[in-house]
Design a protein around this motif. Structure first.
Motif, PDB file in Angstrom:
ATOM      1  N   LEU A 129      64.147  40.894  63.046  1.00  0.00           N
ATOM      2  CA  LEU A 129      65.243  41.837  62.884  1.00  0.00           C
ATOM      3  C   LEU A 129      65.147  42.538  61.528  1.00  0.00           C
ATOM      4  CD1 LEU A 129      68.099  39.608  64.333  1.00  0.00           C
ATOM      5  CD2 LEU A 129      66.848  41.444  65.493  1.00  0.00           C
ATOM      6  N   PRO A 130      65.864  43.648  61.356  1.00  0.00           N
ATOM      7  CA  PRO A 130      65.830  44.369  60.083  1.00  0.00           C
ATOM      8  C   PRO A 130      66.211  43.494  58.895  1.00  0.00           C
ATOM      9  CG  PRO A 130      66.824  45.734  61.776  1.00  0.00           C
ATOM     10  CD  PRO A 130      66.630  44.374  62.388  1.00  0.00           C
ATOM     11  N   ALA A 131      65.802  43.945  57.706  1.00  0.00           N
ATOM     12  CA  ALA A 131      65.942  43.145  56.494  1.00  0.00           C
ATOM     13  C   ALA A 131      67.395  42.784  56.201  1.00  0.00           C
ATOM     14  CB  ALA A 131      65.342  43.901  55.312  1.00  0.00           C
ATOM     15  N   GLU A 132      68.341  43.648  56.555  1.00  0.00           N
ATOM     16  CA  GLU A 132      69.750  43.361  56.255  1.00  0.00           C
ATOM     17  C   GLU A 132      70.204  42.059  56.901  1.00  0.00           C
ATOM     18  OE1 GLU A 132      69.495  47.962  56.458  1.00  0.00           O
ATOM     19  OE2 GLU A 132      68.567  46.226  57.428  1.00  0.00           O
ATOM     20  N   PHE A 133      69.752  41.791  58.120  1.00  0.00           N
ATOM     21  CA  PHE A 133      70.128  40.544  58.783  1.00  0.00           C
ATOM     22  C   PHE A 133      69.593  39.348  58.012  1.00  0.00           C
ATOM     23  CE2 PHE A 133      70.363  43.627  62.252  1.00  0.00           C
ATOM     24  CZ  PHE A 133      71.538  43.262  62.885  1.00  0.00           C
ATOM     25  N   THR A 134      68.354  39.448  57.540  1.00  0.00           N
ATOM     26  CA  THR A 134      67.737  38.349  56.797  1.00  0.00           C
ATOM     27  C   THR A 134      68.440  38.127  55.464  1.00  0.00           C
ATOM     28  OG1 THR A 134      65.617  38.870  57.815  1.00  0.00           O
ATOM     29  CG2 THR A 134      65.571  37.515  55.825  1.00  0.00           C
ATOM     30  N   ILE A 135      68.684  39.203  54.735  1.00  0.00           N
ATOM     31  CA  ILE A 135      69.284  39.084  53.404  1.00  0.00           C
ATOM     32  C   ILE A 135      70.688  38.495  53.490  1.00  0.00           C
ATOM     33  CG2 ILE A 135      70.110  40.409  51.422  1.00  0.00           C
ATOM     34  CD1 ILE A 135      67.769  42.357  51.938  1.00  0.00           C
ATOM     35  N   LEU A 136      71.475  38.937  54.469  1.00  0.00           N
ATOM     36  CA  LEU A 136      72.851  38.472  54.601  1.00  0.00           C
ATOM     37  C   LEU A 136      72.993  37.225  55.464  1.00  0.00           C
ATOM     38  CD1 LEU A 136      74.672  41.895  54.963  1.00  0.00           C
ATOM     39  CD2 LEU A 136      74.972  40.265  53.110  1.00  0.00           C
ATOM     40  N   GLY A 137      71.918  36.795  56.082  1.00  0.00           N
ATOM     41  CA  GLY A 137      71.986  35.608  56.921  1.00  0.00           C
ATOM     42  C   GLY A 137      72.810  35.808  58.170  1.00  0.00           C
ATOM     43  N   VAL A 138      72.701  36.989  58.782  1.00  0.00           N
ATOM     44  CA  VAL A 138      73.500  37.322  59.965  1.00  0.00           C
ATOM     45  C   VAL A 138      72.629  37.228  61.205  1.00  0.00           C
ATOM     46  CG1 VAL A 138      74.802  39.145  61.128  1.00  0.00           C
ATOM     47  CG2 VAL A 138      75.011  38.844  58.647  1.00  0.00           C
ATOM     48  N   GLU A 139      73.118  36.550  62.210  1.00  0.00           N
ATOM     49  CA  GLU A 139      72.464  36.496  63.514  1.00  0.00           C
ATOM     50  C   GLU A 139      73.310  37.312  64.487  1.00  0.00           C
ATOM     51  OE1 GLU A 139      69.502  35.531  66.248  1.00  0.00           O
ATOM     52  OE2 GLU A 139      69.559  35.117  64.094  1.00  0.00           O
ATOM     53  N   PRO A 140      72.798  38.431  65.012  1.00  0.00           N
ATOM     54  CA  PRO A 140      73.645  39.288  65.851  1.00  0.00           C
ATOM     55  C   PRO A 140      74.025  38.625  67.166  1.00  0.00           C
ATOM     56  CG  PRO A 140      71.367  40.037  65.921  1.00  0.00           C
ATOM     57  CD  PRO A 140      71.426  38.964  64.866  1.00  0.00           C
ATOM     58  N   GLU A 141      75.270  38.795  67.550  1.00  0.00           N
ATOM     59  CA  GLU A 141      75.734  38.348  68.856  1.00  0.00           C
ATOM     60  C   GLU A 141      75.285  39.355  69.909  1.00  0.00           C
ATOM     61  OE1 GLU A 141      79.907  38.318  68.310  1.00  0.00           O
ATOM     62  OE2 GLU A 141      79.900  36.651  66.869  1.00  0.00           O
ATOM     63  N   PRO A 142      75.307  38.972  71.182  1.00  0.00           N
ATOM     64  CA  PRO A 142      75.007  39.958  72.237  1.00  0.00           C
ATOM     65  C   PRO A 142      75.935  41.162  72.123  1.00  0.00           C
ATOM     66  CG  PRO A 142      75.046  37.740  73.147  1.00  0.00           C
ATOM     67  CD  PRO A 142      75.541  37.625  71.737  1.00  0.00           C
TER      68      PRO A 142
END
Length: 815
Positions: A163-176
């Protein structure tokens, strides 16, 4: 290429999180080839074959060097599936952030800094409105939206861990992705294009300081000679006064309403770009009698908050009866602005008054008084999860008039309920846009518009048969009493909405004899129109300039249309220059500045020293004129670039209301010439600092005037800002056709832009031109993250052929 704004800014991030983000970013983005290659896995796959669930038949996605996808499918549903997949490929973080804004779930990822926005938006209830809108959608529209959602989720299912870097940096796992996530952004776009409720609060605050007469001067409804979108309505005799027009005395509320609620709204604008008073747009359409080809030309450029990635995403969709191209919104199915094989359309904000505040009488048992009876308030519990902190419990109170929006701040006096068309349980706006995508005639186009609900917009239309037209669809309230300019008594029922204006009675016209239709957020119709649309339209300068340029050329071409979109002549500057240059200069530098202005034609060109002088001079005037009356509330209550105040300042400086130049705090009377001399000195000092030199002949307007494209949420993190945010010098001002307003809180910076431009040629549709602000990709590792900023700033365009000749890498999705 050929030559001739929403949620822009970001919530504050706690200091500890800022440091951790900076460290993570440094490791991930510049910490060696391994980290770089790992992050590059988030770039979209553009060739090969991918097997996905939820697709009816194979489809292809072809991207050329411009990264614009041509999606070709067997059915409309599959084409929208493909668009959902592509949006997720290119803009997944943007979509994630947008849905979190709409649902009031920012605090989950940014901590307590997101709480104020979450409280406000949970109380407002756009998430609840999106849920009810989905429940009430017709089956066909729901099926198409579900297909789009399935496309987003097909990408998510196959790309966990990439996933894009923002998800990694913020530790976010997108929901469906859910259908409500798409519809909540329809609601937020309506919010971005509205703001009348803040005008109501501003009016009350000014009135309590200065009284009704001075307030009426500072907040005039419109000028009598403003250009009309429908000038023919001026020929009709005005009707007798009706309930729709009659202004009656209404309840007043404490100034605390403004200082509390309005400050929350202003912070939301400053941190998220939500709402704001500098949004606007231009569109116009010319009949064949005014074009070189003998066929219509249609232009559009919506003005919205600047951001990176840009608000829009260009695409061509083909499937079943759908074959359309233009601007899409990541998170939503369909083409919002563009053309199909037979018609073209563009939109601007009508600026309608579709928000009302109602003062409620609430007792200790949470009951609200209405026509002599106590009705129980609806209580809606909300739990806000906060990263790094305890959950926050919120209890939203709702009356028959809407949520008690005053509950978001303490000490606001009487409770205020918020009535807004976008909170209605039924909303067919998405159905309308999908219908427009397929429409082949004026009749089919207007039939699609009957489902349109919010936000009310100015649609211009053209077709291959040579017709041009205009319609302003959307829910426009009919009030029992009053004109919606101030909070009303909720307990009497007198000011309740009695329904909406019937579709057939909404403003519209087809093939006017003048051969063109122009809208620039200006006044729609003459007073003879029987329903109240608004008491606050845009200042007339953009509309007047567009009309002037249209009428200056007998036969227009796409090139002349582009020149109009690029125009940076300020009619406001031309109007004010005689007064500004008639003063005695208090010093040698001021004398040189006045000489520059006397030789200047009002063109806010990027390289112009005179434009820089004018901007500096103009920006210093309002506080010296109105600050003594408005006192400490000046910064909140006055904005010289908004519709009302721009016209008022012109009235003062041209002599019609010169008494406002007198300082009420001094015994000796001041003349406007005294005020202007002081403003010129102060403005030149400020601009010299911005230019880095006191030599005004070497100044350039674009050295101080820079467009900021902030990233959400990393523009507020110093170590990450250079990696994610972008900027570019620019010309223009708030009143030029190429709109470039100055940010209220950042001197000379521009944070609202012409977010998208199109010029549709109905004689040769495939030669039509398109452009938007930043780039197709939302990934800063992609060359298409910011490759359009320069062409956009220079008002250049790209073509998007729809004849099947598009070449490039092709990705096939197969069930």
């Amino acid at each position: 290429m050929t030559s001739p704004s929403s949620p822009p800014r970001n919530p504050r991030v706690p200091r500890v999180l800022r440091w951790s983000l900076a460290i993570l970013a440094a490791l991930a983005l510049v910490g060696g080839s391994g980290g770089y290659l790992w992050l590059r896995r988030s770039l979209p796959q553009t060739s090969g074959t991918v097997t996905v669930r939820g697709l009816g038949a194979p489809l292809t996605i072809t991207r050329g060097a411009d990264a614009i996808p041509h999606i070709s499918a067997r059915s409309e549903a599959d084409a929208l599936f493909g668009l959902g997949y592509v949006h997720a490929q290119e803009r997944l973080w943007q979509m994630e952030f947008q849905r979190r804004v709409g649902h009031g779930r920012l605090a989950e990822i940014v901590g307590p800094a997101g709480l104020e926005a979450d409280r406000f938006l949970r109380t407002l209830g756009v998430s609840r409105a999106a849920s009810s809108a989905y429940t009430n959608l017709d089956p066909d529209t729901r099926a198409l939206l579900d297909a789009y959602v399935a496309g987003v989720n097909a990408f998510l299912d196959a790309h966990r861990g990439r996933l894009p870097a923002e998800f990694t940096i913020l530790g976010v796992e997108p929901e469906p992705w859910r259908p409500e996530d798409s519809l909540v952004w329809v609601k937020m776009m309506a919010w971005d294009l509205g703001g009348n409720w803040r005008d109501e609060l501003r009016r009350i605050a000014i009135e309590q300081r200065l009284g009704p007469e001075a307030t009426a001067f500072l907040l005039p409804p419109f000028a009598a000679d403003d250009p009309l979108i429908l000038p023919e309505t001026a020929r009709a005799a005005p009707p007798a006064a009706s309930a729709a027009h009659r202004a009656t005395p209404q309840a007043t509320s404490s100034e605390q309403h403004y200082t509390g609620l309005a400050r929350v709204a202003e912070r939301l604008e400053a941190t998220l770009g939500l709402g704001g008073e500098h949004v606007g747009s231009n569109n116009w359409v010319l009949a064949g009698t005014r074009t070189a080809s003998g066929r219509p030309l249609l232009a559009n450029d919506p003005h919205l908050g600047a951001q990176v990635p840009g608000l829009w995403f260009l695409a061509h969709l083909r499937g079943g009866t759908l074959d359309a191209v233009g601007a899409t919104l990541p998170g939503l199915p369909g083409i919002v602005i563009g053309r199909n094989q037979r018609i073209a359309w563009g939109v601007t904000n009508t600026g309608p008054d579709v928000q009302d505040l109602f003062i409620e009488r609430v007792n200790a048992r949470n009951a609200v008084l209405y026509q002599g009876r106590w009705e129980p308030l609806t209580i809606i519990p909300e739990t806000i999860r906060v990263k790094g902190a305890e959950d926050v419990e919120l209890f939203v109170r709702v009356s028959r008039h809407g949520p008690l929006i005053s509950d978001v701040v303490e000490g606001t006096g009487d409770p205020l309920a918020f009535r807004w068309t976008a909170l209605d349980p039924e909303d067919g706006t998405l159905r309308a846009f999908l219908g427009i995508n397929r429409a082949g005639s004026w009749a089919e186009f207007t039939t699609a518009l009957t489902s349109y609900h919010a936000p009310m917009q100015n649609f211009v239309y053209a077709d291959v048969d040579g017709n041009i037209g205009y319609y302003a669809p959307g829910a426009l309230p009919i009030r029992g009493r009053g004109d919606g300019t101030r909070p009303a008594e909720g307990w009497t029922g007198h000011h309740d909405w009695r329904g909406y204006v019937p579709f057939a009675a909404l403003p519209h016209e087809l093939n006017p004899a003048r051969g063109y239709i122009v809208t620039a957020n200006n006044r729609v119709a003459a007073p003879s129109y029987p329903y109240l649309i608004s008491t606050d339209f845009a200042a007339p300068y953009r509309a007047s300039r567009i009309i002037e340029l249209i009428e200056a050329t007998s036969r227009h071409t796409p090139e002349s249309m582009a020149a109009i979109q690029a125009d940076v002549v300020s009619l406001q500057a031309r109007q004010l220059l005689p007064a500004l240059t008639a003063i005695d200069p208090p010093g040698e530098r001021e004398d040189r500045a006045l000489e520059l202005l006397r030789a200047w034609d009002g063109t806010m060109a990027p390289d112009s020293p005179a434009a820089a002088v004018y901007a500096a001079y103009y920006q210093a005037i309002p506080e010296l004129v109105f600050g003594d009356e408005l006192r400490e509330g000046f910064a909140e209550l006055y904005d010289d670039q908004t519709n009302n105040h721009a016209l008022v300042l012109a009235d003062v400086l041209t002599g019609d209301a010169a008494d406002w130049c007198d300082d009420v705090n001094t015994s000796a009377p001041e003349r406007c010439a005294d005020i202007l001399a002081a403003a010129l000195t102060a403005g030149l000092e400020t601009m010299a600092e911005a230019q880095g030199t006191p030599t005004i002949e070497s100044w350039r307007w674009d050295r101080a005037h820079t467009v900021i494209f902030p990233h959400n949420p990393f523009d507020n993190v110093g170590a990450l800002r250079p990696l994610f945010s972008r900027s570019i010098p620019n010309g223009g001002d708030a009143f030029t056709v190429n709109a470039a307003p100055i940010s209220r809180d950042q001197l000379y910076q521009q944070r609202n832009v012409s977010s998208y431009r199109q010029i549709i040629d109905l004689a040769d549709p495939d030669a039509s031109r398109f452009m938007f602000t930043t780039g197709q990709s939302g990934n800063p590792l992609s060359p298409h993250y910011d490759d359009l900023i320069g062409p956009w700033q220079r008002v250049e365009f790209t073509a998007i052929p729809t004849d099947g000749t598009a070449q490039g890498a092709t990705l096939t999705l197969t069930p």
